[in-house]
Enzyme design. Structure first.
Site, PDB file in Angstrom:
ATOM      1  N   GLY A   1      62.427  16.676  75.890  1.00 23.27           N
ATOM      2  CA  GLY A   1      63.571  16.997  75.059  1.00 23.27           C
ATOM      3  C   GLY A   1      63.806  18.484  74.869  1.00 23.27           C
ATOM      4  N   SER A   2      62.739  19.252  74.682  1.00 22.59           N
ATOM      5  CA  SER A   2      62.910  20.689  74.440  1.00 22.59           C
ATOM      6  C   SER A   2      63.521  21.392  75.649  1.00 22.59           C
ATOM      7  CB  SER A   2      61.566  21.339  74.076  1.00 22.59           C
ATOM      8  OG  SER A   2      61.121  20.893  72.814  1.00 22.59           O
TER       9      SER A   2
ATOM     10  N   ASN B   1      65.304  14.348  63.232  1.00 17.02           N
ATOM     11  CA  ASN B   1      63.922  13.969  63.509  1.00 17.02           C
ATOM     12  C   ASN B   1      63.066  13.851  62.264  1.00 17.02           C
ATOM     13  OD1 ASN B   1      64.494  16.924  63.815  1.00 17.02           O
ATOM     14  ND2 ASN B   1      62.263  17.058  63.758  1.00 17.02           N
TER      15      ASN B   1
ATOM     16  N   GLN C   1      65.703  11.393  69.171  1.00 21.09           N
ATOM     17  CA  GLN C   1      65.296  10.358  68.217  1.00 21.09           C
ATOM     18  C   GLN C   1      66.177   9.114  68.299  1.00 21.09           C
ATOM     19  OE1 GLN C   1      62.647  10.394  66.165  1.00 21.09           O
ATOM     20  NE2 GLN C   1      61.994  12.461  66.687  1.00 21.09           N
TER      21      GLN C   1
ATOM     22  N   HIS D   1      58.669   9.958  75.507  1.00 21.04           N
ATOM     23  CA  HIS D   1      57.528   9.638  74.642  1.00 21.04           C
ATOM     24  C   HIS D   1      57.914   9.193  73.236  1.00 21.04           C
ATOM     25  CE1 HIS D   1      57.055  13.303  72.003  1.00 21.04           C
ATOM     26  NE2 HIS D   1      57.876  13.781  72.904  1.00 21.04           N
TER      27      HIS D   1
ATOM     28  N   THR E   1      58.575  19.956  91.770  1.00 27.76           N
ATOM     29  CA  THR E   1      58.306  18.619  92.293  1.00 27.76           C
ATOM     30  C   THR E   1      58.471  17.585  91.193  1.00 27.76           C
ATOM     31  OG1 THR E   1      56.749  19.528  93.894  1.00 27.76           O
ATOM     32  CG2 THR E   1      56.595  17.167  93.442  1.00 27.76           C
TER      33      THR E   1
ATOM     34  N   CYS F   1      51.979  24.316  57.582  1.00 28.18           N
ATOM     35  CA  CYS F   1      51.180  25.504  57.289  1.00 28.18           C
ATOM     36  C   CYS F   1      51.230  26.432  58.495  1.00 28.18           C
ATOM     37  CB  CYS F   1      49.739  25.099  56.994  1.00 28.18           C
ATOM     38  SG  CYS F   1      48.722  26.447  56.389  1.00 28.18           S
TER      39      CYS F   1
END
Length: 397
Positions: free
Chosen positions: A72-73, A153, A181, A203, A239, A326
Site C-alpha cells: 500500500g505505501s 485505518n 483498509q 496483507h 522482478t 511513543c
C-alpha cells in the site's frame, strides 16, 4: 492462556487457501516471468491471470489497469508522485487531501511540498468523514490530484467516495483513493465510483505481506518512481513477486466471495462490543457509528494512557493497538484522533480493536469482561483520573 488477535487492521493471518495457491510458485513454477523458457512462461501466465482476477473484482475496464507493487505505501507514493510529477509541466501544482490520511499519503504530500507543490488538507470533523462539498470548494484550476482514503485505518470511518469521485470527474481532476483498509470489506467498483487510481495491499485481507497493487485508469498520465527494467509494461522495474501476486489475487477473490456473509456477522459483533464498552464511565466511540468498517472499534477512555491499556490487554491475551505512539521518547497522540477534535489528554487513552472472519462471539465476550477491569485498575493508579473526579465533584458543588 486465552489468545485473541484483534489487530487485523494492522495485518492478518494468511488464509491457508491463499498459502496453498502460493506454494507452487516458490518450489515448482519459480521461473522469472521475463524469461522465454517454459517455467518462466508459466510464471508470467500466473501473473497475468492474477491481474485479470483483480481487475474484475475492482470493476476495472481492463486487466492492464492493474500494476503490481510491494504494498500500500508504494502504491500511494506512486499514485500521488507519479501523477503530480507528470502534470507539473502543465502548471498543475495543487494537491487536495485530508488531515487524517495514512502517513503514506501525508508524508508523500509533504515531500511534494518540498518540490514546489501546494497541499490543501481538508477537515474531517468529529464524525471522521470528509464532506464532498469541501472537496468541491477546494478544487482549483491548478489542482493535479485529489487523494482521499476510502476507509480510515484507525477509526474505520468510510468516506463518501462515489460522491467525491463524481465531483472530481465533473471538474476534470484526477481522483486517487487509498483503499488499503476498504478492499475486501466494502463493495468497490472503480468505474461506477469514478475512481482514477486506487491503492491496495494483500496483507490486510489474509494475503501475504510485501505485495500490493495500484489501479490506474487507462489514459491517466503518470511518471515512474522505480526505474531499471521493463516489468509492468515498463512502468515499475523489478522482478515480479509471483507467489505474492498469486496470493493477493486469491485473497481478494475469497474476500469478495465471502463479503455478503462476513460483513453482517462482523457488524453485529462490532455493535455489541461498542454498546458494551460505552457502559464504561467517560468512554467514547471515535468516528461515525454507522459509516464505519464492520470490524473496527476505536474507543477512548479518559484518565488512562493507551500504551498502558494495550500492554494490559496483551498480558490478558488480547492483541490490540493504540491510537498513540511513543516516538523519540515523547508520547504523541494519534494525528487521526486530533483531526476529529479530541484534546490530547483524551486522545492518549485510545484503543483500536479490529476483527476478521476468524474472530468469534466468544472473543467479544472475553473483551467485554476484561476491558472494564483493566480500565478501573489503570484509573486507580492515574493522577489524571483523580483530577478528573475531583473537578467533577467540585462542579457538582
Amino acid at each position: 492462556m486465552v489468545q485473541i488477535y484483534a489487530d487485523n487492521a494492522a495485518t492478518t493471518a494468511v488464509n491457508p487457501k491463499v498459502l496453498e495457491k502460493m506454494l507452487p510458485y516458490y518450489t515448482e513454477v519459480y521461473g522469472n516471468p521475463s524469461s522465454l523458457y517454459r517455467i518462466g512462461a508459466k510464471a508470467k501466465q500466473a501473473v497475468e491471470n492474477a491481474r485479470e482476477s483483480i481487475a474484475k473484482n475492482l470493476g476495472a475496464a481492463f486487466p492492464n489497469e492493474i500494476y503490481f507493487t510491494s504494498g500500500g505505501s508504494e502504491s500511494d507514493n506512486w499514485a500521488i508522485k507519479g501523477v503530480c510529477r507528470a502534470l507539473k509541466s502543465k502548471g498543475k501544482k495543487h494537491i487536495i487531501t485530508s488531515k487524517f490520511e495514512h502517513h503514506a499519503v501525508l508524508h508523500t504530500c509533504q515531500a511534494l511540498e518540498k518540490e514546489g507543490f501546494e497541499v490543501t488538507y481538508l477537515d474531517v470533523y468529529e464524525n471522521g468523514i470528509v464532506k464532498p462539498e469541501d472537496v468541491e470548494k477546494a478544487i482549483r484550476e491548478d489542482t493535479a490530484i485529489v487523494t482521499i482514503m476510502y476507509a480510515n485505518n484507525e477509526i474505520g470511518t468510510i468516506q463518501p467516495i462515489a460522491e467525491i469521485g463524481k465531483i472530481c470527474r465533473a471538474k476534470g481532476v484526477i481522483f486517487h483513493t487509498d483503499a488499503v483498509q476498504a478492499v475486501g470489506n466494502v463493495k468497490i467498483d472503480v468505474q461506477q465510483q469514478n475512481i482514477d487510481l486506487l491503492s491496495l495491499t494483500a496483507h490486510k485481507i489474509h494475503g501475504p505481506k510485501g505485495c500490493g497493487a495500484l489501479y490506474i485508469r487507462r489514459g491517466i498520465r503518470f511518471d515512474n518512481i522505480i526505474d531499471g527494467g521493463a516489468q509492468e509494461r515498463g512502468k515499475r522495474a523489478g522482478t515480479e513477486n509471483v507467489a505474492g501476486i498469486v496470493g493477493l489475487a486469491e485473497a481478494l477473490q475469497i474476500a469478495v466471495d465471502t463479503m455478503d456473509e462476513r460483513i453482517p456477522r462482523l457488524t453485529k459483533m462490532r455493535n455489541r462490543l461498542i454498546d458494551g464498552l460505552l457502559q464504561i464511565e467517560r468512554s467514547r466511540l471515535n468516528g461515525d457509528r454507522e459509516s464505519r468498517l464492520a470490524g473496527n472499534v476505536n474507543m477512548c477512555f479518559e484518565g488512562i494512557e493507551g500504551e498502558s491499556l494495550l500492554l494490559s490487554l496483551d498480558n490478558a491475551g488480547v492483541s490490540s493497538s493504540s491510537g498513540s505512539a511513543c516516538t523519540s521518547g515523547s508520547l504523541d497522540p494519534s494525528h487521526v484522533l486530533l483531526s476529529i477534535g479530541l484534546p490530547h489528554e483524551i486522545a492518549h487513552g485510545s484503543m483500536r480493536l479490529s476483527f476478521s472472519d476468524e474472530n468469534t462471539e466468544e472473543d467479544i465476550d472475553y473483551i467485554l469482561e476484561i476491558v472494564p477491569k483493566i480500565v478501573d485498575r489503570l484509573r486507580a493508579m492515574s493522577p489524571l483520573w483523580e483530577r478528573i473526579k475531583a473537578d467533577e465533584a467540585a462542579n457538582k458543588n
